[in-house]
Design a protein around this motif. Structure first.
Motif, mmCIF file in Angstrom:
data_model
loop_
_atom_site.group_PDB
_atom_site.id
_atom_site.type_symbol
_atom_site.label_atom_id
_atom_site.label_comp_id
_atom_site.label_asym_id
_atom_site.label_seq_id
_atom_site.Cartn_x
_atom_site.Cartn_y
_atom_site.Cartn_z
ATOM 1 N N THR A 1 -47.529 -12.401 9.481
ATOM 2 C CA THR A 1 -48.549 -13.393 9.836
ATOM 3 C C THR A 1 -48.215 -14.169 11.106
ATOM 4 O O THR A 1 -49.078 -14.848 11.665
ATOM 5 N N GLY A 2 -46.976 -14.084 11.566
ATOM 6 C CA GLY A 2 -46.592 -14.787 12.784
ATOM 7 C C GLY A 2 -45.105 -14.627 13.046
ATOM 8 O O GLY A 2 -44.356 -14.176 12.174
ATOM 9 N N PHE A 3 -44.669 -15.009 14.238
ATOM 10 C CA PHE A 3 -43.244 -14.882 14.568
ATOM 11 C C PHE A 3 -42.899 -15.792 15.748
ATOM 12 O O PHE A 3 -43.761 -16.159 16.552
ATOM 13 N N VAL A 4 -41.622 -16.146 15.811
ATOM 14 C CA VAL A 4 -41.100 -16.950 16.916
ATOM 15 C C VAL A 4 -39.758 -16.368 17.347
ATOM 16 O O VAL A 4 -38.862 -16.175 16.518
ATOM 17 N N GLY B 1 -47.540 -14.507 17.939
ATOM 18 C CA GLY B 1 -46.204 -15.076 17.930
ATOM 19 C C GLY B 1 -45.799 -15.618 19.280
ATOM 20 O O GLY B 1 -46.454 -15.375 20.297
ATOM 21 N N SER B 2 -44.701 -16.357 19.302
ATOM 22 C CA SER B 2 -44.174 -16.944 20.533
ATOM 23 C C SER B 2 -42.865 -16.273 20.926
ATOM 24 O O SER B 2 -42.049 -15.941 20.055
ATOM 25 N N TYR B 3 -42.691 -16.107 22.214
ATOM 26 C CA TYR B 3 -41.451 -15.550 22.759
ATOM 27 C C TYR B 3 -40.952 -16.535 23.814
ATOM 28 O O TYR B 3 -41.542 -16.669 24.881
ATOM 29 N N ILE B 4 -39.893 -17.249 23.467
ATOM 30 C CA ILE B 4 -39.388 -18.324 24.321
ATOM 31 C C ILE B 4 -37.964 -17.986 24.726
ATOM 32 O O ILE B 4 -37.076 -17.882 23.875
ATOM 33 N N THR B 5 -37.752 -17.786 26.013
ATOM 34 C CA THR B 5 -36.413 -17.399 26.451
ATOM 35 C C THR B 5 -36.079 -18.003 27.807
ATOM 36 O O THR B 5 -36.939 -18.151 28.667
ATOM 37 N N CYS C 1 -34.682 -14.994 15.678
ATOM 38 C CA CYS C 1 -36.036 -14.475 15.545
ATOM 39 C C CYS C 1 -36.528 -14.814 14.148
ATOM 40 O O CYS C 1 -35.881 -14.461 13.155
ATOM 41 N N HIS C 2 -37.636 -15.517 14.058
ATOM 42 C CA HIS C 2 -38.258 -15.842 12.775
ATOM 43 C C HIS C 2 -39.527 -15.007 12.633
ATOM 44 O O HIS C 2 -40.368 -14.996 13.540
ATOM 45 N N VAL C 3 -39.658 -14.315 11.512
ATOM 46 C CA VAL C 3 -40.871 -13.541 11.252
ATOM 47 C C VAL C 3 -41.452 -13.997 9.915
ATOM 48 O O VAL C 3 -40.797 -13.885 8.872
ATOM 49 N N ALA C 4 -42.669 -14.547 9.976
ATOM 50 C CA ALA C 4 -43.354 -15.011 8.769
ATOM 51 C C ALA C 4 -44.235 -13.905 8.212
ATOM 52 O O ALA C 4 -44.924 -13.207 8.958
ATOM 53 N N GLY D 1 -42.053 -3.581 13.976
ATOM 54 C CA GLY D 1 -42.451 -2.237 13.582
ATOM 55 C C GLY D 1 -43.741 -1.798 14.253
ATOM 56 O O GLY D 1 -44.430 -2.573 14.927
ATOM 57 N N ASN D 2 -44.083 -0.542 14.070
ATOM 58 C CA ASN D 2 -45.258 0.028 14.726
ATOM 59 C C ASN D 2 -46.555 -0.631 14.292
ATOM 60 O O ASN D 2 -47.481 -0.819 15.088
ATOM 61 N N GLU D 3 -46.623 -1.033 13.020
ATOM 62 C CA GLU D 3 -47.865 -1.626 12.520
ATOM 63 C C GLU D 3 -48.150 -2.983 13.142
ATOM 64 O O GLU D 3 -49.289 -3.467 13.126
ATOM 65 N N ASN D 4 -47.124 -3.617 13.709
ATOM 66 C CA ASN D 4 -47.301 -4.907 14.363
ATOM 67 C C ASN D 4 -46.893 -4.844 15.836
ATOM 68 O O ASN D 4 -46.422 -5.838 16.409
ATOM 69 N N ALA D 5 -47.085 -3.701 16.446
ATOM 70 C CA ALA D 5 -46.736 -3.543 17.858
ATOM 71 C C ALA D 5 -47.549 -4.514 18.705
ATOM 72 O O ALA D 5 -48.723 -4.787 18.423
ATOM 73 N N VAL D 6 -46.924 -5.048 19.744
ATOM 74 C CA VAL D 6 -47.606 -6.005 20.607
ATOM 75 C C VAL D 6 -48.713 -5.303 21.384
ATOM 76 O O VAL D 6 -48.489 -4.262 22.010
ATOM 77 N N ASP D 7 -49.910 -5.868 21.343
ATOM 78 C CA ASP D 7 -51.077 -5.286 22.001
ATOM 79 C C ASP D 7 -51.378 -5.979 23.327
ATOM 80 O O ASP D 7 -51.782 -5.340 24.301
ATOM 81 N N SER D 8 -51.198 -7.307 23.377
ATOM 82 C CA SER D 8 -51.466 -8.053 24.599
ATOM 83 C C SER D 8 -50.644 -9.331 24.602
ATOM 84 O O SER D 8 -50.108 -9.750 23.563
#
Length: 354
Positions: free
Chosen positions: A161-164, A246-250, A261-264, A209-216
């Protein structure tokens, strides 16, 4: 069965601290030669090999006739090469090795940009059909147990449902990796964000995983510390093909410190830090927390041994395909590109390689 004869190509920090010890640790490999741009660097690397150092032949750009990189590729007793060279130089060395029929294990990133990587993969497919040479990309994070375990835990908790992703630290000018000319004045996008960042794009891609691959995605980038051009920080928002955001902060130039990495998911949360994974099942007062700690490892010994096994079996290791590395590179490149374009949305096309 006799060990596979290999050559180490490069004599830098990572070669000396990781690749040579990893090759020595694998009973399936035998180091026959070392090449570096300078003979001195090759000699320094050879000092790490115990026993009769004369059994390892040294080659370099300044060693004269019969001691070039091309001369290594002519040796029938050398079946494969481990390449760790500057990002801008490496693809040309990979192509020469493949053309000579040598199996290649090349350090990440696969290339300086997606366009170069795609051309390299096309060349590899063409030449390998004739020579049977294989190309493996060394992404050691894929051989760190914690990431694989975390990915399995995520699958048990229902839909993502989300990730950081938070990866913040300071690349100081005193750092040994900073003090290499090709890194100090990078001729490739993103500087240190690209060089080290593909480790972490590999990690989050493994977790989703593939089912949640980043689209944009959309991103903003900045230069916080002036010694880390062209940019050292990314704040991105990623949307997966499943609809999760999700957010990617680096940042490699910040005084903040973070590495997690947090994955909800529908039924809980997984927090992964590489060697430690925390799984929370349920929520509120009914939540149950479980923690698993793994022995800390760089994953390099495991990846080098896996490469050796793939040479002997004739079957490329699925965790070392160039297509995987292409996906890792694309995710980082699109965040950098969006930042260059003031947050313009970027579509991704190679994220199905996971």
């Amino acid at each position: 069965m006799a060990p596979v004869g290999i050559a180490i190509i490069g004599g830098g920090i990572f070669v000396k601290e990781q690749h040579i010890p990893a090759a020595l640790a694998s009973p399936l490999l035998s180091i026959k030669a070392i090449w570096s741009r300078s003979l001195k660097t090759a000699e320094d690397a050879a000092k790490l090999i115990p026993g009769d150092a004369l059994s390892v032949e040294l080659y370099s750009s300044d060693s004269g006739e019969g001691k070039s990189y091309e001369d290594i590729l002519k040796r029938e007793d050398i079946v494969g090469v481990v390449l760790a060279l500057p990002i801008m130089d490496q693809p040309a060395y990979i192509e020469k090795a493949l053309a000579a029929g040598k199996h290649v294990l090349a350090e990440k990133p696969i290339a300086k940009d997606v366009a170069t990587a795609v051309k390299l993969i096309e060349y590899y497919k063409e030449v390998s059909a004739e020579t049977n040479a294989s190309l493996a990309i060394a992404e050691n994070f894929r051989f760190i147990q914690g990431w694989a375990y975390a990915a399995d835990e995520i699958k048990k908790l229902g839909k993502v449902t989300g990730f950081v992703v938070r990866l913040n630290w300071m690349m100081e000018m005193s750092n040994k990796y900073y003090n290499t000319p090709w890194r100090t004045k990078p001729e490739y996008q993103g500087g240190f964000l690209l060089d080290g960042g593909v480790h972490f794009t590999a990690a989050i891609r493994k977790l989703l995983g593939n089912e949640n691959a980043v689209d944009s995605l959309i991103a903003q980038t900045s230069l916080v510390s002036s010694h880390l051009p062209p940019v050292d920080s990314i704040n991105a928002v990623l949307k997966t093909k499943s609809g999760a955001v999700g957010s990617y902060i680096t940042s490699v130039g910040t005084t903040m410190e973070a590495f997690d990495c947090h994955v909800a998911c529908e039924q809980g949360v997984v927090k992964a830090e590489g060697s430690k994974v925390v799984t929370i099942r349920g929520f509120g007062k009914d939540a149950v927390t479980a923690e698993k700690v793994f022995e800390k490892t760089s994953g390099v010994k495991e990846e080098v041994h896996a490469w050796a096994e793939s040479i002997l079996s004739g079957v490329p290791n699925p965790a070392q395909t160039p297509e995987l590395a292409l996906g890792d590179l694309e995710l980082m490149e699109k965040m950098l590109t969006s930042g260059d374009q003031d947050g313009a949305r970027q579509k991704l096309q190679y994220q199905h390689f996971v």
